[in-house]
Design a protein around this motif. Structure first.
Motif, PDB file in Angstrom:
ATOM      1  N   GLU A  80       0.809  -1.215   0.000  1.00  0.00           N
ATOM      2  CA  GLU A  80       0.000   0.000   0.000  1.00  0.00           C
ATOM      3  C   GLU A  80       0.844   1.268   0.000  1.00  0.00           C
ATOM      4  OE1 GLU A  80      -3.390   0.040   2.526  1.00  0.00           O
ATOM      5  OE2 GLU A  80      -3.704  -2.123   2.397  1.00  0.00           O
ATOM      6  N   ALA A 101      -5.378  -6.540  -4.118  1.00  0.00           N
ATOM      7  CA  ALA A 101      -6.670  -5.869  -4.304  1.00  0.00           C
ATOM      8  C   ALA A 101      -6.842  -4.729  -3.306  1.00  0.00           C
ATOM      9  CB  ALA A 101      -7.804  -6.876  -4.156  1.00  0.00           C
ATOM     10  N   ALA A 102      -6.397  -4.929  -2.073  1.00  0.00           N
ATOM     11  CA  ALA A 102      -6.501  -3.881  -1.051  1.00  0.00           C
ATOM     12  C   ALA A 102      -5.642  -2.686  -1.429  1.00  0.00           C
ATOM     13  CB  ALA A 102      -6.092  -4.434   0.308  1.00  0.00           C
ATOM     14  N   ARG A 104      -4.814  -1.803  -4.466  1.00  0.00           N
ATOM     15  CA  ARG A 104      -5.483  -1.147  -5.589  1.00  0.00           C
ATOM     16  C   ARG A 104      -6.623  -0.263  -5.106  1.00  0.00           C
ATOM     17  NH1 ARG A 104      -7.583  -5.286  -7.798  1.00  0.00           N
ATOM     18  NH2 ARG A 104      -5.726  -5.901  -8.960  1.00  0.00           N
ATOM     19  N   GLU A 105      -7.388  -0.775  -4.145  1.00  0.00           N
ATOM     20  CA  GLU A 105      -8.518  -0.009  -3.614  1.00  0.00           C
ATOM     21  C   GLU A 105      -8.057   1.235  -2.871  1.00  0.00           C
ATOM     22  OE1 GLU A 105     -10.638  -2.828  -1.266  1.00  0.00           O
ATOM     23  OE2 GLU A 105     -11.334  -3.977  -3.011  1.00  0.00           O
ATOM     24  N   SER A 106      -6.819   1.203  -2.353  1.00  0.00           N
ATOM     25  CA  SER A 106      -6.294   2.371  -1.642  1.00  0.00           C
ATOM     26  C   SER A 106      -5.654   3.387  -2.594  1.00  0.00           C
ATOM     27  CB  SER A 106      -5.264   1.933  -0.593  1.00  0.00           C
ATOM     28  OG  SER A 106      -4.078   1.463  -1.214  1.00  0.00           O
TER      29      SER A 106
END
Length: 315
Positions: A80, A101-102, A104-106
């Motif tokens: 992240e 995925a986390a 990317r979402e951040s």
């Protein structure tokens, strides 16, 4: 109150300069652009392109299994904080993809290399036996060096687009130089595999990992001890019986097993065939430590080519 001596003042000033320099160095390091890569094969490819323009962190250790390796809390946090995350995808890094995925979402830029290079799907044999998971996309694209050439060019473009502070000319020059090395690898593999007669170009592996190589260089995939595209699956007794029957019909007596995994299942197959089966180790899904046989992608592919020729010709 004691007045500082001249020597004391000099030492104090020197200490202040040292601490300031250390702080500056830490800040400089923290400000360096970061690229985080999930697998060590993609890590090497990415490092060849990035060079010294950014810090490249590879999450997967040498000799690890991409299907089963996991992340520490520190590694998950690194994702992240990255400017770019490069990952194989197509389900390969089974315990890591949720962290990608986390990230990317951040808001972190991510690049799924496997999806970008025209992935193949696992096929079904003529008798209905599945090759991996029939219909699903095969994540093991790196066994085809031409697809790696394509992926390397795309990684270079992603670095230029998403990683601030890198020099585009340097990245492009690194990518061009590496592209030439990959082209030389493909030509060498074609010439080397020409030594194997067509009737002997038949592969049996520990699990389904060489579909791209087979497609690119004209091999037949007879089957795998683990009838799956992941090492996390297990074969049944009927799977082994079907495979040994196919091997007998094809006249195949060589099994290629991943060097980073115990070859117990290949040994079981040897017992099923009443001996006479040769088990040859390949570096299929992970690089080794430097100097241990497959420290880079180029070394891995050359070592595998040589081992396959030896295993299929008896040379």
């Amino acid at each position: 109150m004691t007045t500082p001596t001249r020597g004391t003042r000099w030492l104090s000033a020197l200490l202040t300069l040292v601490l300031a320099g250390a702080a500056t160095a830490c800040t400089s390091s923290d400000d360096r652009p970061r690229v985080v890569v999930t697998t060590n094969i993609l890590g090497d490819i990415t490092q060849q392109i990035v060079g010294d323009e950014a810090d490249v962190t590879v999450l997967m250790k040498p000799n690890a299994d991409p299907h089963s390796f996991g992340l520490s809390a520190v590694q998950a946090a690194e994702l992240e904080r990255a400017d770019l995350v490069v990952f194989n995808g197509l389900g390969l890094e089974e315990n890591v993809l949720r962290h990608v995925a986390a990230a990317r979402e951040s808001g972190v830029a991510t690049f799924e290399a496997g999806k970008a290079v025209d992935p193949l799907t696992f096929r079904t044999h003529g008798d209905g036996r599945p090759e991996g998971e029939a219909g699903q996309q095969d994540p093991h694209f790196w066994t085809d060096p031409d697809r790696v050439r394509e992926a390397a060019g795309l990684i270079a473009a992603q670095v230029v687009e998403n990683v601030d502070g890198v020099d585009e000319k340097t990245i492009r020059a690194n990518a061009d130089r590496y592209d030439e090395q990959l082209a030389d690898l493909t030509a060498w593999m074609e010439k080397s595999f020409a030594r194997i007669p067509d009737k002997r170009r038949a592969l049996v592996t520990n699990h389904h990992v060489f579909g791209y190589l087979a497609d690119r260089f004209g091999f037949r995939v007879i089957g795998a001890v683990i009838p799956s595209g992941t090492t996390l699956a297990s074969p049944s007794s009927s799977d082994l019986r079907s495979l040994t029957q196919a091997m007998r019909e094809a006249g195949v007596r060589t099994v290629f097993a991943d060097s980073s995994q115990p070859n117990r299942l290949a040994e079981v197959l040897r017992n099923e065939m009443d001996g006479g089966v040769r088990v040859v180790e390949l570096y299929s899904e992970s690089l080794t430590e430097k100097g241990k046989g497959a420290g880079t992608y180029l070394q891995m592919m050359r070592a595998n080519t040589t081992a396959m020729i030896d295993g299929l010709t008896g040379a």
